[in-house]
Write a protein that holds these residues in place. Structure first.
Motif, PDB file in Angstrom:
ATOM      1  N   ASN A 332      32.902  55.720  35.790  1.00 44.67           N
ATOM      2  CA  ASN A 332      34.214  54.794  36.982  1.00 44.67           C
ATOM      3  C   ASN A 332      32.841  53.367  37.495  1.00 44.67           C
ATOM      4  O   ASN A 332      33.125  52.418  38.467  1.00 44.67           O
ATOM      5  CB  ASN A 332      33.551  55.639  37.783  1.00 44.67           C
ATOM      6  CG  ASN A 332      31.854  55.924  38.308  1.00 44.67           C
ATOM      7  OD1 ASN A 332      30.987  56.850  38.166  1.00 44.67           O
ATOM      8  ND2 ASN A 332      30.816  55.529  39.373  1.00 44.67           N
ATOM      9  N   ASN A 339      34.721  52.718  41.658  1.00 41.20           N
ATOM     10  CA  ASN A 339      35.671  53.442  41.223  1.00 41.20           C
ATOM     11  C   ASN A 339      36.519  53.236  41.806  1.00 41.20           C
ATOM     12  O   ASN A 339      37.617  54.427  41.828  1.00 41.20           O
ATOM     13  CB  ASN A 339      34.668  54.537  42.770  1.00 41.20           C
ATOM     14  CG  ASN A 339      33.194  54.680  42.396  1.00 41.20           C
ATOM     15  OD1 ASN A 339      32.781  54.510  41.697  1.00 41.20           O
ATOM     16  ND2 ASN A 339      32.837  54.646  44.182  1.00 41.20           N
ATOM     17  N   ASN A 397      37.701  59.269  35.526  1.00 42.93           N
ATOM     18  CA  ASN A 397      37.566  58.753  37.289  1.00 42.93           C
ATOM     19  C   ASN A 397      39.192  59.161  38.296  1.00 42.93           C
ATOM     20  O   ASN A 397      39.343  58.613  39.096  1.00 42.93           O
ATOM     21  CB  ASN A 397      37.137  57.405  37.163  1.00 42.93           C
ATOM     22  CG  ASN A 397      36.457  56.835  36.085  1.00 42.93           C
ATOM     23  OD1 ASN A 397      35.462  57.530  36.650  1.00 42.93           O
ATOM     24  ND2 ASN A 397      36.820  56.535  34.743  1.00 42.93           N
TER      25      ASN A 397
END
Length: 629
Positions: A332, A339, A397
């Motif tokens: 991530n 993120n 992710n």
């Protein structure tokens, strides 16, 4: 813009958690039916305290009135209600004509006044996040409940958007009977396999009944780490750099080999780790590398900065392991902002092409050319490790609650799960076994409910072909159980969660080496054991040289007959007992013998959290944790 507000509120709750307030994990409301009445108006009072930026008033509202009388359900209710009010106030401001820039500026002020971090962090973090969040708010009709439900997964907030509930489509093929693998006891003599370096073709085994596999996880390389700099800086997120401020006391100086505080690893420490891996394990067959190469300076990232770190990290692995195949996955922290992984169909300035195209090219060192297309599309790929073992690198992710692009569209983003089903069905049809590697575990507290549930269903359907599951992300050394959805008492798979190379935070550097059943006819590729290495950071900084040691081997340390799902479940039962010395040993290994966390210890609440984390693969249903005392 509301995304960023939520981010700040989350960090604020962490500030409160540190003071053992209502949002901490201790009990607050009891079980009396009248207790719910005590919550009436409380979230509004909390929000008014936010407006007045009066931390003591917030804590008085929460602790003083209700501090000893709430259970977990009531804390969740209160937390989510407060989130709805806060996010709703900001969204309403935008929908009623307040410009996003004004709302972002208010968020910066809130971040600073709540002492979440320094003005530099607050201003920069919000600034780099603002373009993406603004676009999402302008193109999606969000509600406060939807935003809180998507972002605060671990706090059990729920969305009111029916689009968040969806199902994957399974092939009509009936699930074959599951045959327990038969493993003949053998001596541990290891093997590499031969590869043609020009074509990455498998050329055959050199001979051996078992193989060694190295698992690298959460490297977090910091090219700007500076020994002697301030490791106790105001950022609270990341230190140990020239810009981290003056060193107030000798004990605040960053160590040469790394630091237990909010710092990542310098190049020479990573190189020392790699040198030890080569010396101690000359028989490594292949490497799985489950992501997070970029340091934790989340407020100061850029696309080019992240790519530079990724390139350097990949170059180091290539230089130290030139003849060993490496199979990577995305973390991530590779994205910018952190993120933020947008949907592949978005063809605008927020496309992931800048990252996916680069890694598709970098990973060509180890992977065949025909996988570049799926990497460039959504950061995943399938590759044959051996003729009878296939590896899927799954981009988890897209399950991460802190990925604000899920607010825009959370229905199997990137078609990751659809692709995963297709590849597992193909493996079943081909009669080959599969390894799944990913960064974020499916049962992680912040993996969104629906995605997590559907992933777990897929694992259950294809348990007969899945020979191993491997994750990173948590920085801790543990595992994750999978259970049969039709019979929750039957464990079906174990996901191995590898410890980080980085010390961030309060940890020693470490790594994991698996011994697997392979290198012969009828290989099952079952993990037979794993050996875990580390060096003590205090000692290394004092002696100016790291001393690598085996921390533990799983079977020996825990007295396990094998590493089957049932044996892991039996280990959980043993650790769950009151006063379990096995759990005390497990906790030491979980934190890689990191001095600060060992000194802090792990009370019953901490223990329950860890064991529940181990048991959950589907975040939509944590009822399996009810088996804990």
């Amino acid at each position: 813009m509301q995304q960023k507000i939520r981010t700040k509120k989350f960090l604020y709750t962490q500030h409160i958690i540190g003071k053992k307030s209502l949002i901490s994990s201790g009990p607050i409301l009891g079980h009396d039916s009248d207790d719910r009445l005590l919550l009436d108006g409380l979230a509004e009072k909390v929000w008014h305290a936010f407006e007045n930026v009066d931390i003591e008033a917030v804590e008085k509202n929460i602790i003083g009135e209700h501090g000893s009388r709430a259970d977990k359900d009531e804390r969740t209710l209160l937390f989510c209600e407060a989130c709805h009010l806060a996010v709703g106030r900001f969204l309403n401001g935008y929908y009623n004509g307040t410009e996003l820039d004004v709302l972002f500026n208010n968020t910066v002020d809130l971040c600073i006044n709540l002492n979440i971090s320094s003005p530099m962090f607050c201003e920069n973090m919000i600034e780099i996040s603002k373009p993406q969040i603004s676009w999402i708010i302008e193109h999606k009709n969000l509600t406060a409940k939807d935003v809180c439900g998507m972002y605060f997964v671990r706090q059990d907030c729920q969305s009111d958007n029916p689009e968040r509930e969806w199902l994957v489509t399974m092939p009509p093929n009936e699930k074959p009977p599951v045959v327990k693998p038969t493993i003949n006891p053998v001596d541990v003599s290891h093997v590499r396999y031969k590869m043609d370096s020009t074509t990455t073709q498998f050329l055959g085994f050199q001979s051996s009944p078992t193989l060694k596999v190295l698992h690298l996880a959460d490297t977090h390389y910091d090219p700007y780490y500076l020994p002697g700099s301030n490791a106790n800086c105001d950022e609270k997120i990341f230190c140990c750099r020239a810009e981290s401020g003056a060193v107030a006391a000798p004990e605040d100086a960053a160590g040469f080999w790394g630091d237990y505080r909010s710092c990542d690893l310098p190049k020479w420490t990573i190189e020392a780790l790699y040198e030890n891996m080569l010396e101690a394990h000359p028989d490594i067959s292949f490497i799985i590398w489950t992501g997070d190469l970029v340091p934790h300076e989340v407020w100061n990232t850029s696309r080019e900065g992240n790519l530079n770190v990724i390139r350097q990290a990949v170059t180091m692995v290539k230089e130290y392991f030139p003849s060993i195949p490496v199979f990577p996955a995305l973390g991530n922290h590779e994205s910018h902002p952190v993120n933020a992984f947008s949907q592949p169909y978005l063809d605008n300035e927020f496309s992931m092409d800048w990252l996916y195209d680069e890694i598709a090219e970098l990973w060509q060192t180890w992977l065949p050319a025909d996988v570049a297309q799926t990497i460039a599309y959504s950061g995943y790929y399938s590759v044959d490790v051996f003729p009878d073992l296939r590896l899927l690198s799954v981009n988890t992710n897209y399950c991460y609650g802190f990925n604000w692009w899920l607010w825009y569209d959370s229905v199997d983003p990137g078609e990751v799960l659809e692709w995963m089903i297709g590849e597992l069905q193909r493996a079943e049809d081909d009669g080959v076994l599969v390894y799944l590697i990913s960064h974020i575990p499916s049962g992680h507290d912040d993996c969104h409910y629906t995605w997590s549930r559907e992933y777990t269903k897929i694992v259950a359907r294809y348990e007969g072909v899945i020979a191993g599951i491997f994750y990173g992300h948590t920085h801790k050394d543990h595992f994750q159980m999978f259970f049969d959805p039709e019979d929750s008492s039957r464990p079906i798979e174990v996901g191995f969660v590898a410890q980080s190379q980085t010390t961030y935070s309060d940890l020693n550097p470490g790594y994991k080496v698996y011994t697997i059943d392979g290198g012969h006819e009828n290989s099952t590729y079952t993990v037979l054991d794993h050996e875990n290495w580390y060096f003590d950071l205090d000692q290394a900084n004092e002696d100016m040289v790291p001393t690598f040691q085996v921390l533990y081997s799983a079977k020996e340390a825990y007295g396990m007959p094998d590493l089957s799902p049932q044996s892991h479940l039996d280990l959980v039962y043993e650790m769950a007992q009151n006063g379990s010395e096995t759990f005390n040993l497990f906790y030491r290994n979980y934190v890689k013998a990191g001095r600060p966390l060992l000194e802090e210890g792990c009370d019953d609440e901490c223990k329950n959290f860890i064991l529940c984390r181990i048991l959950v693969s589907d975040t939509s249903n944590r009822s399996i944790c009810d088996i804990l005392p």
